[in-house]
Design an enzyme around this catalytic site. Structure first.
Site, PDB file in Angstrom:
ATOM      1  N   ALA A 316       0.874  -1.058   0.031  1.00  0.00           N
ATOM      2  CA  ALA A 316      -0.031  -0.001   0.235  1.00  0.00           C
ATOM      3  C   ALA A 316       0.835   1.192   0.009  1.00  0.00           C
ATOM      4  CB  ALA A 316      -0.882   0.242   1.423  1.00  0.00           C
ATOM      5  N   ARG A 317       0.313   2.120  -0.374  1.00  0.00           N
ATOM      6  CA  ARG A 317       1.180   3.634  -0.424  1.00  0.00           C
ATOM      7  C   ARG A 317       1.194   3.913   1.034  1.00  0.00           C
ATOM      8  NH1 ARG A 317      -1.458   8.547  -3.121  1.00  0.00           N
ATOM      9  NH2 ARG A 317       0.873   9.300  -2.957  1.00  0.00           N
ATOM     10  N   GLY A 318       2.304   4.665   1.214  1.00  0.00           N
ATOM     11  CA  GLY A 318       2.642   5.442   2.335  1.00  0.00           C
ATOM     12  C   GLY A 318       3.892   4.800   3.145  1.00  0.00           C
ATOM     13  N   ASP A 319       4.357   5.136   4.367  1.00  0.00           N
ATOM     14  CA  ASP A 319       5.568   4.773   4.916  1.00  0.00           C
ATOM     15  C   ASP A 319       5.456   3.396   5.184  1.00  0.00           C
ATOM     16  OD1 ASP A 319       6.024   7.484   4.422  1.00  0.00           O
ATOM     17  OD2 ASP A 319       6.335   7.773   6.427  1.00  0.00           O
ATOM     18  N   ARG A 320       6.459   2.670   5.084  1.00  0.00           N
ATOM     19  CA  ARG A 320       6.426   0.931   5.681  1.00  0.00           C
ATOM     20  C   ARG A 320       6.356   1.003   7.161  1.00  0.00           C
ATOM     21  NH1 ARG A 320      10.171  -2.590   7.628  1.00  0.00           N
ATOM     22  NH2 ARG A 320      10.107  -4.789   6.356  1.00  0.00           N
ATOM     23  N   LEU A 322       6.016  -0.210  10.980  1.00  0.00           N
ATOM     24  CA  LEU A 322       7.037  -1.333  11.674  1.00  0.00           C
ATOM     25  C   LEU A 322       6.311  -2.265  12.264  1.00  0.00           C
ATOM     26  CD1 LEU A 322       8.725   1.675  13.723  1.00  0.00           C
ATOM     27  CD2 LEU A 322       9.540   0.459  11.818  1.00  0.00           C
ATOM     28  N   LYS A 337      -3.787  -5.909   6.548  1.00  0.00           N
ATOM     29  CA  LYS A 337      -2.694  -5.821   7.174  1.00  0.00           C
ATOM     30  C   LYS A 337      -2.408  -7.222   7.946  1.00  0.00           C
ATOM     31  CE  LYS A 337      -3.772  -1.123   8.780  1.00  0.00           C
ATOM     32  NZ  LYS A 337      -4.240  -0.264  10.077  1.00  0.00           N
ATOM     33  N   ASP A 372     -13.300   0.969  10.898  1.00  0.00           N
ATOM     34  CA  ASP A 372     -13.493  -0.216  11.162  1.00  0.00           C
ATOM     35  C   ASP A 372     -12.815  -1.265  10.565  1.00  0.00           C
ATOM     36  OD1 ASP A 372     -15.214  -2.142  12.509  1.00  0.00           O
ATOM     37  OD2 ASP A 372     -16.822  -2.003  10.929  1.00  0.00           O
TER      38      ASP A 372
END
EC number: 2.7.11.5
Length: 586
Positions: A316-320, A322, A337, A372
């Site tokens: 997905a887009r965005g920072d990896r 942790l 996720k 949600d």
């Protein structure tokens, strides 16, 4: 042996049927209390009911699983018995007006007993198993046009199945008519109202009650929601909503579930789909409180997308993250996720703590600001539909819960959520005005979360997202905690008045941000230090400080703590403050 299997199958089907009927009866009893809670202004009772209903299904499924195991004995893993049990259950459930919900209940029991990986159509109900649509009775009541819109709305409000008296029904009808008439005059066709069609049951949630329906103008349908509030002086029409965007927010995926008395959920979903054609069936079922069936519908939507398209799962887009490996299908606005095997520093949480926080969010008032998340176990997808980079990340970072074999990726546990744009990317890519609006709503999101006893923990913009309606929401729960569990402190030397210059933490605060020369406990939070973590610079930083500078003071957070500890339930509306009738027409 066949006769013995048949008898066992019928016994298992009967145990599941009895469990389902017990669940539905108790669910209906809890849901029916919503009207009395609203009429009595018993908001704490409404919150207890919401939690009780959320916990109900898992408890009944657990009990039913035990009864089925006892019924089947040594044949509990016999798939032929389960295949025949499905047939027997279908024979008695097909005629039910809630047959699709019954099928999902059956699936929950089978998956709990057999730990099925992927989906087994021989022993689980799929969308293709649904009986053909029946001619359901109308889910709405029609109110024909009156001489004036005001008279029509007055008749609707008088007919509402609510016993508590209105504060001033005539005033509310007049104010709502001004809004509605102005809206209709602004439509290109200017066709007058022929009728208003409202769902028969009232939709209750939190401190609100909603009359939900549509306006019919010739061949045109316009959504309509009349939002009712119950204050000290009686019931009042608080807002009238008539755009698809506004009504979609009322039914949004960041809201808690409605309590609405339904005999035919599928028929109500069909009715709501005429108001909100862009809403997936899964979201509508979930919003109506059938979250497990909504989860099943979402899986079917993903499976259908995979069957009809050729796009692949990609990061997905965005920072990896942790804590989570996050991936998506480009053509479907859903993210998935999977919890990583190990968390890189500075994360100090555990897998169990992360899962507990997601469970907490599920049971909590999401205030329109928490996504949600649907929780799945033992899913399987074609390995060919994963990008090589994502497949490698899942193997190396999530190998404890992901197995790649036989052309499939089997995932032991994952969360699925609606995809939004990460806030840090949104403000970077948007024009200045749009970015400013997002930053302003970011502050409003923090206020709404605090009002429902939620502190995000990690306030980096990358942990927040922006919906297609421009609302800022929070989706990273691994450091989430209760506001009332935090100790909000002022930095030593912050100056008089609890650091009420608004945004301390600079040279005047007596602390330069290095190792603190004073004790800091695990629950301590210094609001004056939050600003650097927000990552806002330049004009966006100024916009935030002007509108929300008090969020960077310990005093503000301690005040909200005191209100929460006193039992106050703060008003949070699924519409803008300026949409409230008495604000629009003082």
């Amino acid at each position: 042996m066949l006769d013995e299997r048949g008898a066992l199958a019928r016994g298992a089907a009967e145990a599941i049927r009895a469990g389902y009927e017990a669940y539905q009866a108790e669910r209906a009893r809890i849901t029916a209390r919503a009207r009395g809670r609203f009429e009595a202004r018993d908001w704490a009772g409404a919150q207890r009911d919401a939690r009780e209903r959320l916990d109900l299904r898992d408890g009944v499924v657990h009990r039913t699983v035990g009864e089925v195991r006892a019924e089947l004995g040594g044949a509990v893993q016999d798939r032929e018995v389960w295949r025949r049990a499905k047939e027997a259950f279908e024979a008695v459930a097909a005629a039910r007006p809630d047959a699709e919900i019954a099928g999902s209940f059956f699936n929950s029991v089978t998956r709990r007993v057999l730990t099925t990986v992927g989906v087994d159509p021989a022993i689980e109900f799929l969308a293709a198993d649904a009986p053909p649509p029946r001619e359901d009775p109308p889910q709405h009541r029609a109110f024909a046009r009156e001489a004036t819109t005001e008279a029509l709305l007055a008749r609707i409000l008088r007919a509402a199945p609510i016993s508590a008296p209105f504060e001033d029904l005539a005033r509310d009808a007049r104010l709502a008519a001004l809004e509605l008439d102005a809206h209709v005059r602004g439509l290109p066709d200017r066709q007058p109202i022929d009728a208003v069609e409202l769902a028969r049951p009232v939709f209750y949630r939190g401190k609100g009650a909603y009359l939900v329906g549509r306006i019919r103008r010739g061949r045109h349908l316009t959504p309509l929601v009349l939002a009712l509030a119950h204050g000290d002086r009686g019931v009042a029409l608080d807002a009238v909503l008539f755009t698809e965007e506004d009504v979609s927010i009322v039914f949004g995926f960041t809201r808690s579930y409605f309590h609405v008395a339904l005999e035919r959920p599928r028929a109500m979903v069909a009715f709501l789909s005429t108001l909100l054609p862009l809403k997936r069936r899964s979201e509508l079922y979930t919003g109506l409180g059938y979250h497990k069936h909504g989860k099943a519908e979402l899986y079917r939507e993903v499976a259908q997308h995979l069957a009809e398209g050729d796009d692949r799962f990609v990061p997905a887009r965005g920072d990896r993250g942790l804590v989570m490996c996050v991936f998506t299908l480009p053509g479907l606005d859903v993210i998935f996720k999977v919890i990583r095997d190990r968390f890189a520093p500075p994360k100090q949480t555990t897998r169990r703590e992360v899962m507990d926080r997601y469970r907490h969010v599920f049971r909590h008032d999401r205030a329109g600001r928490l996504v949600d998340a649907q929780e799945y176990e033992h899913l399987a997808f074609p390995a060919a539909r994963f990008s090589p980079a994502l497949l490698e990340e899942l193997r190396t970072e999530c190998g404890d819960g992901v197995r790649v074999a036989g052309g499939e990726v089997a995932i032991r546990h994952l969360y699925a959520e609606r995809r939004v744009t990460p806030l840090n990317l949104f403000v970077r890519e948007a024009d200045e005005w749009t970015a400013r609006q997002a930053v302003l709503d970011f502050g409003c999101a923090l206020r709404d979360l605090a009002a429902t006893d939620t502190f995000p923990g990690d306030l980096l913009l990358k942990n927040f997202g922006v919906t297609r309606h421009g609302r800022v929401i929070f989706y990273d729960y691994d450091e989430l905690t209760r506001v009332t569990d935090c100790n909000f402190r002022d930095l030593p030397g912050a100056g008089p008045g609890d650091g009420d210059d608004g945004w301390g933490g600079g040279p005047d605060a007596g602390y330069d941000g290095g190792d603190p020369p004073f004790y800091v406990g695990p629950a301590d939070v210094f609001p004056e230090e939050l600003l650097p973590f927000l990552g806002l610079t330049g004009r966006l930083r100024e916009v935030f400080l002007r509108a929300h500078g008090e969020l960077l003071t310990g005093r503000w957070w301690r005040d909200i703590q005191a209100r929460l500890r006193a039992g106050e339930i703060v008003d949070i509306f699924p519409y803008r403050e300026e949409q409230r009738l008495r604000h629009a027409h003082p």
